[in-house]
Design a protein around this motif. Structure first.
Motif, PDB file in Angstrom:
ATOM      1  N   ASN A 217       0.835  -1.196   0.000  1.00 52.96           N
ATOM      2  CA  ASN A 217       0.000   0.000   0.000  1.00 52.96           C
ATOM      3  C   ASN A 217       0.868   1.243   0.000  1.00 52.96           C
ATOM      4  N   PHE A 218       0.312   2.298  -0.561  1.00 46.02           N
ATOM      5  CA  PHE A 218       0.964   3.608  -0.589  1.00 46.02           C
ATOM      6  C   PHE A 218      -0.044   4.640  -0.114  1.00 46.02           C
ATOM      7  N   TYR A 269       4.079  10.815   3.105  1.00 48.05           N
ATOM      8  CA  TYR A 269       4.102   9.775   2.083  1.00 48.05           C
ATOM      9  C   TYR A 269       4.580   8.492   2.753  1.00 48.05           C
ATOM     10  N   HIS A 270       3.815   7.428   2.589  1.00 52.62           N
ATOM     11  CA  HIS A 270       4.088   6.190   3.314  1.00 52.62           C
ATOM     12  C   HIS A 270       3.941   5.007   2.352  1.00 52.62           C
ATOM     13  N   ALA A 271       5.000   4.228   2.228  1.00 50.23           N
ATOM     14  CA  ALA A 271       4.987   3.039   1.372  1.00 50.23           C
ATOM     15  C   ALA A 271       5.230   1.806   2.237  1.00 50.23           C
ATOM     16  N   PHE A 272       4.476   0.749   1.942  1.00 43.25           N
ATOM     17  CA  PHE A 272       4.561  -0.476   2.740  1.00 43.25           C
ATOM     18  C   PHE A 272       4.477  -1.676   1.810  1.00 43.25           C
ATOM     19  N   ILE A 307       9.129  -4.153   4.263  1.00 42.42           N
ATOM     20  CA  ILE A 307       9.789  -2.848   4.214  1.00 42.42           C
ATOM     21  C   ILE A 307       8.724  -1.769   4.353  1.00 42.42           C
ATOM     22  N   LYS A 308       9.041  -0.767   5.151  1.00 39.92           N
ATOM     23  CA  LYS A 308       8.118   0.332   5.399  1.00 39.92           C
ATOM     24  C   LYS A 308       8.895   1.628   5.351  1.00 39.92           C
ATOM     25  N   ILE A 309       8.433   2.573   4.519  1.00 38.80           N
ATOM     26  CA  ILE A 309       9.085   3.874   4.355  1.00 38.80           C
ATOM     27  C   ILE A 309       8.077   4.963   4.703  1.00 38.80           C
ATOM     28  N   ASP A 310       8.469   5.847   5.621  1.00 39.44           N
ATOM     29  CA  ASP A 310       7.603   6.948   6.037  1.00 39.44           C
ATOM     30  C   ASP A 310       8.350   8.265   5.883  1.00 39.44           C
ATOM     31  N   LEU A 344      12.115  11.117   8.223  1.00 38.52           N
ATOM     32  CA  LEU A 344      12.197  10.015   7.273  1.00 38.52           C
ATOM     33  C   LEU A 344      12.557   8.746   8.038  1.00 38.52           C
ATOM     34  N   SER A 345      11.836   7.668   7.758  1.00 39.91           N
ATOM     35  CA  SER A 345      12.137   6.373   8.360  1.00 39.91           C
ATOM     36  C   SER A 345      12.113   5.303   7.279  1.00 39.91           C
ATOM     37  N   ILE A 346      13.133   4.443   7.301  1.00 40.26           N
ATOM     38  CA  ILE A 346      13.169   3.266   6.433  1.00 40.26           C
ATOM     39  C   ILE A 346      13.392   2.064   7.337  1.00 40.26           C
TER      40      ILE A 346
END
Length: 696
Positions: A217-218, A269-272, A307-310, A344-346
């Protein structure tokens, strides 16, 4: 509204287009509830909450995905009629939240056990009414495209509030599906300088194969909120006759506020992505009333990657007029009108799972995992040798942690889930969590009784923004904060036949970390004017232990078409100066429920009331967008006001409609309908809502 119409048209066109492709693969959808859909206790899943089961086609089901390991939890389809009128209430469906009055405004629960710990996404925490995380995204598998369109409207066009929601899901084939979810909230505000414009949207996709599973999801957030600092004098609401000087009657939007031309703007913006590869075997399974067996894959061991990017960007905009300057104690950025903070978090997690029931080493499911997270925060800082100059500075943090999970989901009687994690390297070294939950189901007097229990022990590093924060009006660097130790035990008893649910729990907190009010009195109060103060916020830790006890009873009654739903929460804080809570929080809903037109039209009509006892409710800091403890020199209690709403709900096939009159008793007593200091609720107002479901 033109944008909403165009968006709605696009959704319907997509629905029709994909419908032509997917129905040919799955066959036409049939009416009636899917008799093969059961919960983990073997009970049929009620996704409609109405008598007409034909509202849900066969083959439509939804679920959510755990952010850490990608475990899925089934969730009902959004077709619930009961209490539909409360689905757009910022105060929550049963009124558990303190908020600033306007639709979508920041909020905080005054029921302690419902509060979430402050997260690294600090500035969007108070917007959980609309903001979603990766674990909140709903995935849907459907034989034919599914669309939901919902529209809420309250008040007139100039000062009204609107919300539009759209959800669309479609399958390419029985394993692959995708969709999107849109939520746009626009609250113009009944009072000056308090508008909200909140956009939240997400795209999702999934693949559910035998050996390979993937969920993606994005999410995009765009939240813009005007800050007014509350009314300059509460008496415009509490004692209006004292303020009109015999000449003027104030409308809500004419009442003077403390601030103007100030905004908090958050974008995110959040990618999972979570994926797993399964090792296992195929076995022959013969379905009931079928003489032909088929091969079914049975997973034994899974390899997991998540992986989760915020990324969050918070911009505070404040123009330096005299009114705004007088409100705040400090102005660290001079004439600069904006300050910007970024995060930013990865985070990567890898794990291996021995699936439940298929390994001699683990009769329950057993998972081991490791997580590495890189975090970067950008703040404003001073330039050495140039006192008036400012520059951005990055703070970087890296954390390596390991953990394990023991889980049992199969069977009808006992289920449990125990998880532990500890940080081995990095900024959070020594931080650990041990948490578990379970349920026991047994028969009693021809009914199923369910006992739920959950508990945790957490040793948590205070979030970055408690340790460091630089902005126009607040500035701190706390390098000596201790870790927060939290211990909680909670249980719940549910008896469905009696419509009874009783829960109770206790929590102990050491080194409770919170935002405190360090405002300074500017002018003393007189007989005609309240005291004024210069606003300031600081971070504090309470080294002594704080205990919170809470118990909630939910008990519903029914006599023919007459219903009475009740919820009573009692809670007690051992330190009301640091952690104030109302002792009683009540919700009652008295209504009639019946059907007309050969039971095609279902109707609910009645009134509900929300109430909490008086306490020192948290104040709100507009320059940081957070709730904090009231100043002990100026604090006062809020509560004791029954918020009463009358409503009628209609459910006709796939359409739900409500009409609600909000704040029915506004104008009685001293009109002290405040939830947060200086922020009154909206006055009496008519609310409308309509929701359509499309299954083809």
């Amino acid at each position: 509204m033109r944008k909403i119409f165009i968006l709605t048209l696009l959704i319907v066109l997509c629905n029709h287009t994909f419908g032509q492709n997917t129905i040919s693969q799955f066959g036409t959808s049939a009416s009636g509830a899917d008799s093969n859909r059961y919960d983990r206790n073997g009970n049929p899943i009620d996704t409609t909450a109405v008598n007409d089961a034909s509202t849900i086609p066969i083959g439509l089901y939804s679920w959510k995905v755990d952010e850490r390991l990608g475990n899925i939890t089934e969730t009902p389809i959004d077709t619930i009629t009961h209490a539909f009128q409360n689905t757009n209430d910022t105060g929550g469906p049963t009124g558990h939240y303190t908020y600033l009055g306007n639709l979508g405004a920041p909020r905080i629960s005054h029921v302690f056990f419902e509060r979430k710990s402050a997260s690294q996404e600090f500035f969007t925490d108070p917007y959980d009414f609309t903001v979603k995380g990766a674990s909140d995204v709903v995935y849907t598998n459907t034989k034919s495209p599914f669309t939901n369109l919902t529209y809420y409207k309250q008040g007139d066009g100039r000062y009204g509030e609107e919300r539009f929601k759209a959800y669309f899901a479609v399958n390419v084939n029985k394993r692959l599906g995708f969709g999107f979810d849109i939520d746009y909230t626009y609250g113009r505000g009944k009072y000056a300088n308090q508008s909200t414009a909140l956009f939240n949207g997400n795209l999702f996709a999934y693949y559910q194969g035998d050996k390979y599973n993937m969920y993606f999801n994005f999410i995009n957030d765009n939240l813009k909120v005007a800050e007014n600092g509350g009314l300059s004098d509460d008496r415009y609401v509490t004692h209006p006759l004292d303020m009109n000087e015999g000449k003027k009657s104030y409308n809500t939007y004419d009442m003077p506020t403390n601030l103007s031309d100030i905004w908090n703007h958050n974008t995110g913006y959040h990618a999972f992505l979570t994926q797993r590869y399964n090792l296992g075997f195929y076995e022959d399974v013969q379905e009931e009333n079928d003489t032909i067996s088929k091969k079914v894959f049975v997973p034994v061991t899974s390899f997991i990657h998540t992986i989760k990017i915020d990324h969050n960007r918070r911009k505070y905009i404040s123009y330096d007029d005299a009114q705004n300057q007088d409100y705040f104690l400090n102005n660290y950025l001079g004439t600069d009108s904006t300050d910007v903070t970024q995060y930013l978090s990865i985070k990567n997690t890898v794990g291996i799972s021995l699936r439940e029931g298929f390994n001699k080493w683990a009769k329950a499911g057993l998972t081991a995992f490791a997580t590495f997270e890189h975090r970067r925060f950008t703040l404003t800082d001073t330039v050495p040798g140039q006192p008036e100059a400012r520059m951005p500075i990055d703070y970087k943090e890296n954390v390596l942690s390991v953990g394990g999970q023991l889980i049992k989901e199969q069977g009808r009687m006992l289920h449990y889930n125990v998880l532990g994690e500890i940080a081995l390297v990095g900024e959070d070294i020594g931080q650990f969590t041990i948490e578990g939950k379970g349920d026991l189901n047994f028969r009693l007097f021809n009914d199923t009784v369910r006992l739920d229990a959950n508990a945790y022990i957490k040793n948590e590093q205070p979030i970055f923004y408690f340790r460091h924060f630089h902005s126009k009006h607040y500035w701190w660097d706390n390098n000596d904060l201790s870790k927060i130790m939290r211990t909680r035990v909670q249980g719940k008893l549910t008896i469905d036949r009696w419509k009874t649910q009783l829960s109770a729990g206790v929590e102990n907190i050491k080194n409770y970390t919170y935002l405190d009010n360090a405002s300074v009195i500017a002018t003393e109060a007189t007989e005609t004017t309240p005291a004024t103060y210069k606003n300031n916020v600081v971070v504090r830790q309470q080294s002594d232990n704080i205990q919170v006890f809470s118990a909630t009873l939910k008990q519903d009654f029914k006599l023919g078409i007459l219903h009475l739903d009740n919820e009573v929460t009692y809670q007690k804080s051992s330190d009301n100066n640091v952690l104030p809570l109302p002792e009683l929080v009540l919700y009652h809903n008295l209504y009639l429920e019946f059907a007309l037109a050969k039971k095609v039209l279902n109707i609910e009509m009645g009134a509900d009331v929300r109430y909490f006892t008086q306490y020192y409710a948290p104040d709100y800091a507009p320059a940081i967008g957070q709730f904090y403890v009231q100043n002990p020199e100026t604090r006062y209690k809020l509560g004791g006001y029954p918020l009463v709403n009358g409503y009628i709900n209609l459910h006709l096939k796939r359409t739900r409609i409500f009409v609600q009159m909000y704040n029915l008793i506004q104008g009685t007593g001293e009109k002290s309908y405040f939830l947060a200091p200086h922020y009154p609720l909206n006055p009496r107002i008519l609310k409308l809502g309509i929701s359509w479901n499309f299954f083809d």
